[in-house]
Design an enzyme around this catalytic site. Sequence first.
Site, short mmCIF file in Angstrom:
data_model
loop_
_atom_site.label_atom_id
_atom_site.label_comp_id
_atom_site.label_asym_id
_atom_site.label_seq_id
_atom_site.Cartn_x
_atom_site.Cartn_y
_atom_site.Cartn_z
N SER A 35 -33.65 24.80 -36.90
CA SER A 35 -32.42 25.18 -37.59
C SER A 35 -31.90 23.97 -38.35
CB SER A 35 -31.38 25.65 -36.58
OG SER A 35 -30.17 25.98 -37.23
N SER A 37 -33.41 22.60 -40.88
CA SER A 37 -34.51 21.81 -41.44
C SER A 37 -34.62 21.98 -42.95
CB SER A 37 -35.84 22.19 -40.77
OG SER A 37 -36.14 23.56 -41.00
N GLY A 38 -34.14 23.12 -43.46
CA GLY A 38 -34.21 23.36 -44.89
C GLY A 38 -35.11 24.52 -45.28
N SER A 40 -34.64 27.87 -45.54
CA SER A 40 -34.08 28.80 -46.53
C SER A 40 -33.88 28.11 -47.88
CB SER A 40 -32.75 29.38 -46.03
OG SER A 40 -32.95 30.17 -44.88
N SER A 107 -38.99 30.89 -36.04
CA SER A 107 -40.25 31.34 -35.39
C SER A 107 -40.80 30.23 -34.50
CB SER A 107 -41.27 31.82 -36.41
OG SER A 107 -41.49 30.91 -37.44
#
Length: 199
Positions: A35, A37-38, A40, A107
């Site tokens: 979460s 990390s970039g 999206s 994931s």
Amino acid sequence: MKTENTVWHDQHISKTQRAELKQQKPCLLWYTGLSGSGKSTIANAVDALLFQRGCHTYLLDGDNVRHGLNGDLGFSDNDRVENIRRISEVAKLFTDAGLIVSTAFISPFAADRAMAAEKLAAGEFIEVYIDTPISVCEQRDPKGLYKKARAGEIKDFTGIDSAYDVPEAPAIHVKTAELSVLECAQQIVDYLLEYGFVK
């Protein structure tokens, strides 16, 4: 459990025909990472670059899908598995339509990513590891989730009290702490060009 009394119905227009019409090779860009990390951000940047090239794409974002299709799922290990199973099936349908599909989901489990890959034809699953140190992710913390997880307000948070299986051999390894968003996105587009997914 499989549904009973159903028979597969073949379609007149094939996946190959749909891809030829779009002048591209369908594939699934599977973005995985912690979460913040970039995922999206990079997936959106890639989508924009591909759109500029006239490619037919679709982006499935983790939070967006949880507003609808997966709105009944939480974040327990079992729910995470079901979340990825459903997304894998949707992504497979989109690749069957000849699209270049992106999925931006944490994931966290390698077995789930392998399950998603098995649903597609050989070479269509492209694992994109958005490799960002957790310290950087926590500094970014765009949704304030790490702060809540550290305070015990969120349980089963990946990287804090829930495991993340680092990809062992991703097709594309992106380091967002070292490159700009555009450089990261171009790295992925360059891969698609090199392997003939786009022209």
